[in-house]
Design a protein around this motif. Structure first.
Motif, PDB file in Angstrom:
ATOM      1  N   VAL A 127       0.869  -1.179   0.000  1.00  0.00           N
ATOM      2  CA  VAL A 127       0.000   0.000   0.000  1.00  0.00           C
ATOM      3  C   VAL A 127       0.905   1.227   0.000  1.00  0.00           C
ATOM      4  CG1 VAL A 127      -1.842   1.236   1.179  1.00  0.00           C
ATOM      5  CG2 VAL A 127      -1.792  -1.274   1.226  1.00  0.00           C
ATOM      6  N   LEU A 128       0.935   1.936  -1.118  1.00  0.00           N
ATOM      7  CA  LEU A 128       1.871   3.041  -1.286  1.00  0.00           C
ATOM      8  C   LEU A 128       1.228   4.376  -0.925  1.00  0.00           C
ATOM      9  CD1 LEU A 128       3.509   1.882  -4.642  1.00  0.00           C
ATOM     10  CD2 LEU A 128       4.073   1.248  -2.293  1.00  0.00           C
ATOM     11  N   LEU A 129       0.421   4.342   0.115  1.00  0.00           N
ATOM     12  CA  LEU A 129      -0.270   5.521   0.630  1.00  0.00           C
ATOM     13  C   LEU A 129      -0.258   5.440   2.153  1.00  0.00           C
ATOM     14  CD1 LEU A 129      -3.273   5.426  -1.838  1.00  0.00           C
ATOM     15  CD2 LEU A 129      -1.611   7.274  -1.707  1.00  0.00           C
ATOM     16  N   PRO A 130      -0.428   6.556   2.858  1.00  0.00           N
ATOM     17  CA  PRO A 130      -0.379   6.506   4.320  1.00  0.00           C
ATOM     18  C   PRO A 130      -1.577   5.800   4.948  1.00  0.00           C
ATOM     19  CG  PRO A 130      -0.883   8.735   3.572  1.00  0.00           C
ATOM     20  CD  PRO A 130      -0.509   7.947   2.356  1.00  0.00           C
ATOM     21  N   GLU A 131      -2.710   5.743   4.246  1.00  0.00           N
ATOM     22  CA  GLU A 131      -3.905   5.130   4.828  1.00  0.00           C
ATOM     23  C   GLU A 131      -3.798   3.598   4.849  1.00  0.00           C
ATOM     24  OE1 GLU A 131      -5.380   8.852   2.637  1.00  0.00           O
ATOM     25  OE2 GLU A 131      -3.853   7.307   2.372  1.00  0.00           O
ATOM     26  N   ARG A 132      -4.583   2.998   5.729  1.00  0.00           N
ATOM     27  CA  ARG A 132      -4.677   1.544   5.769  1.00  0.00           C
ATOM     28  C   ARG A 132      -5.540   1.032   4.622  1.00  0.00           C
ATOM     29  NH1 ARG A 132      -4.433  -1.397  10.548  1.00  0.00           N
ATOM     30  NH2 ARG A 132      -6.472  -2.293  10.010  1.00  0.00           N
ATOM     31  N   LEU A 133      -5.312  -0.217   4.269  1.00  0.00           N
ATOM     32  CA  LEU A 133      -6.065  -0.825   3.175  1.00  0.00           C
ATOM     33  C   LEU A 133      -7.569  -0.786   3.428  1.00  0.00           C
ATOM     34  CD1 LEU A 133      -5.681  -2.433   0.483  1.00  0.00           C
ATOM     35  CD2 LEU A 133      -5.875  -4.503   1.862  1.00  0.00           C
ATOM     36  N   ASP A 134      -7.978  -1.062   4.664  1.00  0.00           N
ATOM     37  CA  ASP A 134      -9.417  -1.107   4.948  1.00  0.00           C
ATOM     38  C   ASP A 134     -10.052   0.270   4.976  1.00  0.00           C
ATOM     39  OD1 ASP A 134      -8.336  -0.197   7.315  1.00  0.00           O
ATOM     40  OD2 ASP A 134      -8.938  -1.925   8.513  1.00  0.00           O
ATOM     41  N   ALA A 135      -9.237   1.318   4.921  1.00  0.00           N
ATOM     42  CA  ALA A 135      -9.778   2.672   4.808  1.00  0.00           C
ATOM     43  C   ALA A 135      -9.807   3.141   3.354  1.00  0.00           C
ATOM     44  CB  ALA A 135      -8.940   3.644   5.638  1.00  0.00           C
ATOM     45  N   LEU A 136      -9.129   2.435   2.476  1.00  0.00           N
ATOM     46  CA  LEU A 136      -9.024   2.875   1.087  1.00  0.00           C
ATOM     47  C   LEU A 136      -9.985   2.163   0.138  1.00  0.00           C
ATOM     48  CD1 LEU A 136      -5.127   2.995   0.781  1.00  0.00           C
ATOM     49  CD2 LEU A 136      -6.663   4.962   0.601  1.00  0.00           C
ATOM     50  N   LEU A 137     -10.150   0.848   0.304  1.00  0.00           N
ATOM     51  CA  LEU A 137     -10.836   0.077  -0.732  1.00  0.00           C
ATOM     52  C   LEU A 137     -12.334  -0.149  -0.525  1.00  0.00           C
ATOM     53  CD1 LEU A 137      -8.195  -2.607  -1.758  1.00  0.00           C
ATOM     54  CD2 LEU A 137      -8.587  -0.319  -2.662  1.00  0.00           C
ATOM     55  N   PRO A 138     -12.831  -0.449   0.675  1.00  0.00           N
ATOM     56  CA  PRO A 138     -14.272  -0.712   0.798  1.00  0.00           C
ATOM     57  C   PRO A 138     -15.123   0.433   0.273  1.00  0.00           C
ATOM     58  CG  PRO A 138     -13.130  -1.414   2.773  1.00  0.00           C
ATOM     59  CD  PRO A 138     -12.122  -0.652   1.957  1.00  0.00           C
ATOM     60  N   GLY A 139     -16.072   0.095  -0.576  1.00  0.00           N
ATOM     61  CA  GLY A 139     -16.960   1.084  -1.179  1.00  0.00           C
ATOM     62  C   GLY A 139     -16.462   1.671  -2.482  1.00  0.00           C
ATOM     63  N   ALA A 140     -15.202   1.440  -2.826  1.00  0.00           N
ATOM     64  CA  ALA A 140     -14.675   1.972  -4.087  1.00  0.00           C
ATOM     65  C   ALA A 140     -15.270   1.201  -5.262  1.00  0.00           C
ATOM     66  CB  ALA A 140     -13.156   1.868  -4.108  1.00  0.00           C
ATOM     67  N   GLU A 141     -15.502   1.914  -6.342  1.00  0.00           N
ATOM     68  CA  GLU A 141     -16.039   1.299  -7.555  1.00  0.00           C
ATOM     69  C   GLU A 141     -14.904   1.022  -8.538  1.00  0.00           C
ATOM     70  OE1 GLU A 141     -18.863   2.345 -11.437  1.00  0.00           O
ATOM     71  OE2 GLU A 141     -18.829   3.696  -9.692  1.00  0.00           O
ATOM     72  N   ILE A 142     -14.935  -0.169  -9.130  1.00  0.00           N
ATOM     73  CA  ILE A 142     -13.988  -0.495 -10.190  1.00  0.00           C
ATOM     74  C   ILE A 142     -14.525   0.113 -11.487  1.00  0.00           C
ATOM     75  CG2 ILE A 142     -12.823  -2.337 -11.464  1.00  0.00           C
ATOM     76  CD1 ILE A 142     -13.278  -4.148  -9.024  1.00  0.00           C
ATOM     77  N   ARG A 143     -13.914   1.218 -11.916  1.00  0.00           N
ATOM     78  CA  ARG A 143     -14.402   1.912 -13.099  1.00  0.00           C
ATOM     79  C   ARG A 143     -13.994   1.195 -14.387  1.00  0.00           C
ATOM     80  NH1 ARG A 143     -15.912   7.357 -12.391  1.00  0.00           N
ATOM     81  NH2 ARG A 143     -17.410   7.319 -10.663  1.00  0.00           N
ATOM     82  N   ARG A 144     -12.735   0.763 -14.448  1.00  0.00           N
ATOM     83  CA  ARG A 144     -12.298   0.016 -15.629  1.00  0.00           C
ATOM     84  C   ARG A 144     -11.057  -0.797 -15.295  1.00  0.00           C
ATOM     85  NH1 ARG A 144      -9.123   3.228 -20.227  1.00  0.00           N
ATOM     86  NH2 ARG A 144      -7.709   4.499 -18.970  1.00  0.00           N
ATOM     87  N   VAL A 145     -10.782  -1.766 -16.154  1.00  0.00           N
ATOM     88  CA  VAL A 145      -9.624  -2.643 -15.987  1.00  0.00           C
ATOM     89  C   VAL A 145      -8.773  -2.523 -17.247  1.00  0.00           C
ATOM     90  CG1 VAL A 145      -8.825  -5.007 -15.576  1.00  0.00           C
ATOM     91  CG2 VAL A 145     -10.999  -4.229 -14.587  1.00  0.00           C
ATOM     92  N   THR A 146      -7.495  -2.218 -17.065  1.00  0.00           N
ATOM     93  CA  THR A 146      -6.589  -2.040 -18.189  1.00  0.00           C
ATOM     94  C   THR A 146      -5.304  -2.819 -17.918  1.00  0.00           C
ATOM     95  OG1 THR A 146      -5.633  -0.023 -17.230  1.00  0.00           O
ATOM     96  CG2 THR A 146      -7.518   0.251 -18.717  1.00  0.00           C
ATOM     97  N   ARG A 147      -4.396  -2.721 -18.851  1.00  0.00           N
ATOM     98  CA  ARG A 147      -3.092  -3.373 -18.724  1.00  0.00           C
ATOM     99  C   ARG A 147      -2.007  -2.309 -18.803  1.00  0.00           C
ATOM    100  NH1 ARG A 147       0.981  -4.489 -22.108  1.00  0.00           N
ATOM    101  NH2 ARG A 147      -0.196  -3.502 -23.788  1.00  0.00           N
ATOM    102  N   ARG A 148      -0.967  -2.483 -17.996  1.00  0.00           N
ATOM    103  CA  ARG A 148       0.239  -1.686 -18.142  1.00  0.00           C
ATOM    104  C   ARG A 148       1.412  -2.645 -18.056  1.00  0.00           C
ATOM    105  NH1 ARG A 148       1.975   3.628 -18.095  1.00  0.00           N
ATOM    106  NH2 ARG A 148       4.120   3.952 -17.328  1.00  0.00           N
ATOM    107  N   ALA A 149       2.102  -2.818 -19.170  1.00  0.00           N
ATOM    108  CA  ALA A 149       3.196  -3.787 -19.265  1.00  0.00           C
ATOM    109  C   ALA A 149       2.678  -5.150 -18.841  1.00  0.00           C
ATOM    110  CB  ALA A 149       4.399  -3.320 -18.457  1.00  0.00           C
ATOM    111  N   HIS A 150       3.305  -5.781 -17.838  1.00  0.00           N
ATOM    112  CA  HIS A 150       2.939  -7.126 -17.416  1.00  0.00           C
ATOM    113  C   HIS A 150       1.909  -7.115 -16.287  1.00  0.00           C
ATOM    114  CE1 HIS A 150       6.323  -5.653 -14.963  1.00  0.00           C
ATOM    115  NE2 HIS A 150       5.681  -6.232 -13.969  1.00  0.00           N
ATOM    116  N   ALA A 151       1.347  -5.976 -15.961  1.00  0.00           N
ATOM    117  CA  ALA A 151       0.450  -5.861 -14.816  1.00  0.00           C
ATOM    118  C   ALA A 151      -0.972  -5.532 -15.254  1.00  0.00           C
ATOM    119  CB  ALA A 151       0.959  -4.790 -13.855  1.00  0.00           C
ATOM    120  N   VAL A 152      -1.913  -5.895 -14.389  1.00  0.00           N
ATOM    121  CA  VAL A 152      -3.332  -5.567 -14.577  1.00  0.00           C
ATOM    122  C   VAL A 152      -3.670  -4.405 -13.647  1.00  0.00           C
ATOM    123  CG1 VAL A 152      -5.694  -6.405 -14.349  1.00  0.00           C
ATOM    124  CG2 VAL A 152      -3.896  -7.924 -15.228  1.00  0.00           C
ATOM    125  N   VAL A 153      -4.315  -3.391 -14.188  1.00  0.00           N
ATOM    126  CA  VAL A 153      -4.617  -2.178 -13.425  1.00  0.00           C
ATOM    127  C   VAL A 153      -6.128  -2.041 -13.265  1.00  0.00           C
ATOM    128  CG1 VAL A 153      -4.372   0.326 -13.314  1.00  0.00           C
ATOM    129  CG2 VAL A 153      -2.549  -1.060 -14.351  1.00  0.00           C
TER     130      VAL A 153
END
Length: 290
Positions: free
Chosen positions: A36-62
């Motif tokens: 987690v490359l942000l100061p917040e905890r994971l459980d404060a960042l992700l719950p309730g977030a919407e996945i707007r789109r899924v893309t590729r960058r090099a060998h990774a899925v974004v």
């Protein structure tokens, strides 16, 4: 790691299945997987977030997330990671689970990895400079408008590394790993330890053509055969995974060599190792260990 033909198949499926869903919770089964490359905890960042789109960058899925903050969740499956999406109500936890996202509709996105080498990053939108290997992305090898012979010659110019190392450099070419680098070099009849600076113009153009042909054919084959999301289809490859077997082109025995910690599978007759100041001798190449 997943390579371009794999991701060309997997990413559209993930986009179709995940876009518009919300994240209920997330968990990492292994602490080394999650970053987690942000100061917040994971459980404060992700719950309730919407996945707007899924893309590729090099060998990774974004996964682009919208919520209280604009975030990217970047999944790099590395050597052994693969994706699966469960049906609602599935509670059995596989022993190779590395990371999972519980979705608002009752499904889960799972990253399964029996060696736990996958990496998951949560970061501010577009802040890819913080992720090793994603800072710069090379030429799009499946876009003929971008991946021209001239552009490839320019990318190869002055490179002193070995041919296989060059093909696997994601900052130069987007994107290959061990398997397709071996397939491309076999198609181009170039030894994996040939230095890029030693290649003639004809060999460089042959390598360019082999990249476009091999990766394009593989992408079409995987799409046509439509494997399960968590299946990595490689049985159609000509040399990768086949050391000791007959070369499909000449019948000689395929060999294994080490290239800076990576295995390389090649044919010593079709891909002879050139000697400094002399022409390559295929008979000599057969006798020498790979």
């Amino acid at each position: 790691m997943p390579e371009r033909p794999d991701l060309e198949y997997v990413v559209p499926i993930l986009a179709r299945e995940l876009a518009g869903t919300t994240i209920a919770s997330a968990r990492a089964e292994n602490a080394v997987v999650l970053h987690v490359l942000l100061p917040e905890r994971l459980d404060a960042l992700l719950p309730g977030a919407e996945i707007r789109r899924v893309t590729r960058r090099a060998h990774a899925v974004v996964l682009e997330l919208a919520g209280a903050r604009a975030l990217d969740l970047v999944i790099s499956p590395m050597l052994a990671g693969r994706f699966s999406i469960t049906r609602p109500g599935e509670t059995r936890i596989p022993t190779d689970l590395a990371f999972s996202l519980a979705l608002g509709d009752g499904r889960e996105l799972r990253v399964r990895d029996d060696v736990q080498s996958s990496k998951v990053y949560v970061l501010a939108r577009g802040d890819f400079d913080k992720i090793p290997g994603l800072q710069r992305v090379g030429l799009d090898v499946l876009d003929p408008r971008v991946f021209t012979p001239e552009a490839f010659r320019a990318a190869a110019r002055g490179r002193r590394d070995l041919a296989k190392d060059f093909l696997m450099d994601g900052a130069a070419l987007d994107s290959m790993g061990d398997a397709y680098a071996d397939e491309v070099l076999f198609e181009a009849k170039i030894h994996p330890k040939a230095t890029v600076t030693s290649l003639s113009d004809e060999e460089t153009d042959r390598l360019h053509a082999a990249i476009a042909r091999v990766l394009g054919d593989a992408t079409r084959t995987i799409a046509r055969r439509a494997p399960a999301l968590d299946e990595r289809l490689r049985d159609f490859l000509k040399v990768r995974g086949r050391p000791g077997q007959p070369c499909p082109r000449c019948g000689d025995k395929l060999r294994r060599a080490s290239v800076h910690g990576h295995d390389a599978i090649f044919c010593p007759a079709c891909q002879p190792e050139a000697r400094r100041g002399t022409a390559a001798d295929p008979r000599r190449a057969r006798r020498e260990p790979g």
